[in-house]
Enzyme design. Structure first.
Site, PDB file in Angstrom:
ATOM      1  N   LYS A 115       0.897  -1.187   0.092  1.00 42.71           N
ATOM      2  CA  LYS A 115      -0.057  -0.012  -0.183  1.00 42.71           C
ATOM      3  C   LYS A 115       1.121   1.159   0.142  1.00 42.71           C
ATOM      4  O   LYS A 115       0.434   2.166  -0.363  1.00 42.71           O
ATOM      5  CB  LYS A 115      -0.838  -0.001   0.967  1.00 42.71           C
ATOM      6  CG  LYS A 115      -2.023  -0.952   0.990  1.00 42.71           C
ATOM      7  CD  LYS A 115      -3.450  -0.532   1.725  1.00 42.71           C
ATOM      8  CE  LYS A 115      -4.432  -1.621   1.216  1.00 42.71           C
ATOM      9  NZ  LYS A 115      -5.624  -1.818   2.035  1.00 42.71           N
ATOM     10  N   LYS A 197      -3.505  -9.942  -6.190  1.00 45.47           N
ATOM     11  CA  LYS A 197      -4.783 -10.214  -5.620  1.00 45.47           C
ATOM     12  C   LYS A 197      -6.024  -9.446  -6.267  1.00 45.47           C
ATOM     13  O   LYS A 197      -5.669  -8.070  -6.734  1.00 45.47           O
ATOM     14  CB  LYS A 197      -4.451  -9.725  -4.099  1.00 45.47           C
ATOM     15  CG  LYS A 197      -5.770  -9.986  -3.286  1.00 45.47           C
ATOM     16  CD  LYS A 197      -5.441  -9.573  -1.889  1.00 45.47           C
ATOM     17  CE  LYS A 197      -5.689  -8.326  -1.598  1.00 45.47           C
ATOM     18  NZ  LYS A 197      -6.253  -7.857  -0.352  1.00 45.47           N
ATOM     19  N   LYS A 200     -10.698  -4.564  -4.021  1.00 45.23           N
ATOM     20  CA  LYS A 200     -11.762  -3.471  -4.239  1.00 45.23           C
ATOM     21  C   LYS A 200     -11.154  -2.274  -4.694  1.00 45.23           C
ATOM     22  O   LYS A 200     -12.247  -1.547  -5.283  1.00 45.23           O
ATOM     23  CB  LYS A 200     -12.816  -3.519  -3.189  1.00 45.23           C
ATOM     24  CG  LYS A 200     -12.151  -2.984  -1.917  1.00 45.23           C
ATOM     25  CD  LYS A 200     -13.255  -2.955  -0.610  1.00 45.23           C
ATOM     26  CE  LYS A 200     -13.009  -4.135   0.439  1.00 45.23           C
ATOM     27  NZ  LYS A 200     -12.003  -3.702   1.313  1.00 45.23           N
TER      28      LYS A 200
END
Ligand code: AQP
Length: 333
Positions: A115, A197, A200
Site C-alpha cells: 500500500k 490479488k 476492491k
C-alpha cells in the site's frame, strides 16, 4: 473466549465496492460460526481511512457493507454486526498495543509495503500501524478464530505475537487467536493480472468482479479475463489465469479441480469462461436481491448499527478495562 464461549471475529473495510474475493475469502465463511461461537463481524471504517476516502462515499459504503453482511445470511440475532468507529475501545486498545509492537515488525508487513508503494504520496503513520488496530479489533473480543483471506494471515500472526508478548508481561490478559483460512477461495486473483490479488480498490474495474455487478457485466468481465497460452482447462502454476478462474468456478460449484478439468475436456477457454460467468451470476443473484431490500431501509440499518455497537461495547469495555488495570491506569468507578 468469553467465559465458556469461543469467539469468532472478522471485519471488512468499506473502502470500495466489495468483490468476489471479499465474498469467497471472507464474508461467505462468517455465517457458519454462529451456531457454536459468539460472533462479531465489523465494518472496519477506521482501517479504511489509512488511504484517502471521500467522506460521502465512505458513509454510503458503510451502510452498504452492513447491508451486504445481512444479505449474505448473517442473522443479526445470532451475530453481533457493527461499525468499528462506533466502539471507541478499538482505537484506545490500538494505542496501547502500539506501545508493545516493534517498528521492525510493522516494517515487515507486506500489506504496508504494497500500500505504501501504491499510495506513495500518503504514507501515513496509520497505514504503518494498521496491524496494531487490527490486533486491537481481534483481541478486544478475546477472539479464538479469525476467518480471513490468506492475505491477512500475516496480520493475524502479528496479533498472536503481540498477544503472547503482552500475556508474558501481564498473564491471562488475551486469548491468542488462530487465523482460519478458507480452504477454497483463499486468494482470488485479478482478472486482468492473475499474479495480483483481486482488490476492491483496483483502478481497473474489469480486473474485479463486484458482488453487486449485474449478470451481463459479470459474464462480460469473465469473457475478457486474461488467460494463458494453450487451450486446455487445467489447474497448473503455468496457467495462473485459468487456474484462478477454476478456483472461482470450484468455489461456486463445489467441484474439485480434476472434476472441472474433466467437465471442460475438449472444450475451449471460451466455453469455460462463459460457464464461470454463469455460475458466479447465479450464486450472487440471491445476495443481490436481499441487498436491494436491506439497503432500502436505512432506518433499520441504523437501528442495527446502534444495537450492534451496544452489544460489542459491552465485551470491548470488559477487555479494555482489564488491560488498563494491568497496566496501572487509575480506574475510579
Ligand atoms: N482477493 C481476495 N481473495 C480472498 N480473500 C480476500 N479478501 C480480500 N481480497 C481477497 C479478504 O476479505 C476480507 C476483507 O478485506 P479488507 O476489506 O479488510 O481488506 P483487504 O484485504 O485489503 O481487501 P481489498 O479488497 O484488497 O481492499 P483494499 O483494496 O481496500 O485494500 C479479508 O479477510 C481479506 O483477507
Amino acid at each position: 473466549m468469553f467465559g465458556e464461549q469461543k469467539v469468532s471475529f472478522s471485519g471488512v473495510q468499506p473502502s470500495g465496492n466489495l468483490t468476489i474475493g471479499n465474498y469467497l475469502g471472507a464474508i461467505r465463511n462468517f455465517a457458519a460460526y454462529a451456531e457454536s461461537y459468539k460472533t462479531f463481524y465489523c465494518v472496519v471504517d477506521e482501517h479504511a481511512i489509512t488511504v484517502r476516502q471521500v467522506p460521502a462515499e465512505l458513509r454510503r459504503r458503510t451502510y452498504e457493507t452492513l447491508a451486504l453482511y445481512l444479505s449474505c445470511g448473517l442473522d443479526p440475532e445470532k451475530n453481533t454486526l457493527y461499525v468499528q468507529s462506533m466502539v471507541h475501545e478499538h482505537a484506545e486498545l490500538a494505542w496501547i498495543l502500539n506501545c508493545f509492537t516493534g517498528f521492525g515488525e510493522l516494517s515487515r508487513m507486506t500489506q504496508f509495503k504494497d500500500k505504501s508503494a501504491r499510495h506513495a504520496d500518503n504514507i501515513n503513520a496509520g497505514l504503518f500501524a494498521y496491524p496494531t488496530l487490527m490486533a486491537a479489533d481481534i483481541l478486544l473480543y478475546q477472539t479464538d478464530v479469525g476467518p480471513v483471506g490468506v492475505d491477512q494471515k500475516q496480520h493475524v500472526e502479528l496479533t498472536r505475537d503481540i498477544a503472547e508478548r503482552f500475556n508474558q508481561l501481564y498473564p491471562g490478559t488475551f486469548t491468542v487467536p488462530e487465523p482460519v483460512i478458507a480452504k477454497n477461495g483463499m486468494k482470488i486473483m485479478s482478472l486482468a493480472d492473475p499474479t495480483k490479488k483481486m482488490s476492491k480498490s483496483d483502478e481497473n474495474p474489469n480486473a474485479v468482479v463486484y458482488i453487486l455487478d449485474d449478470r451481463d457485466t459479470i459474464i462480460r468481465k469473465f469473457k475478457r479475463a486474461v488467460t494463458d497460452s494453450g487451450a486446455e482447462v487445467s489447474y497448473t502454476p503455468e496457467k495462473p489465469g485459468i487456474s484462478n478462474l477454476m478456483t472461482i468456478y470450484s468455489c461456486f460449484t463445489g467441484k474439485t479441480m480434476p472434476q472441472i478439468e474433466k467437465e471442460f475436456d475438449g472444450k475451449g477457454y471460451g466455453d469455460f469462461k462463459l460457464a464461470v460467468g454463469e455460475v458466479t451470476a447465479d450464486a450472487l443473484a440471491p445476495v443481490q436481491a436481499n441487498f436491494a431490500r436491506y439497503l432500502a431501509d436505512k432506518g433499520a440499518l441504523e437501528a442495527q448499527m446502534k444495537k450492534g455497537a451496544e452489544e460489542a461495547s459491552y465485551y470491548a469495555r470488559r477487555t479494555l478495562s482489564k488491560v488498563q488495570k494491568k497496566l496501572g491506569f487509575v480506574q475510579i468507578r
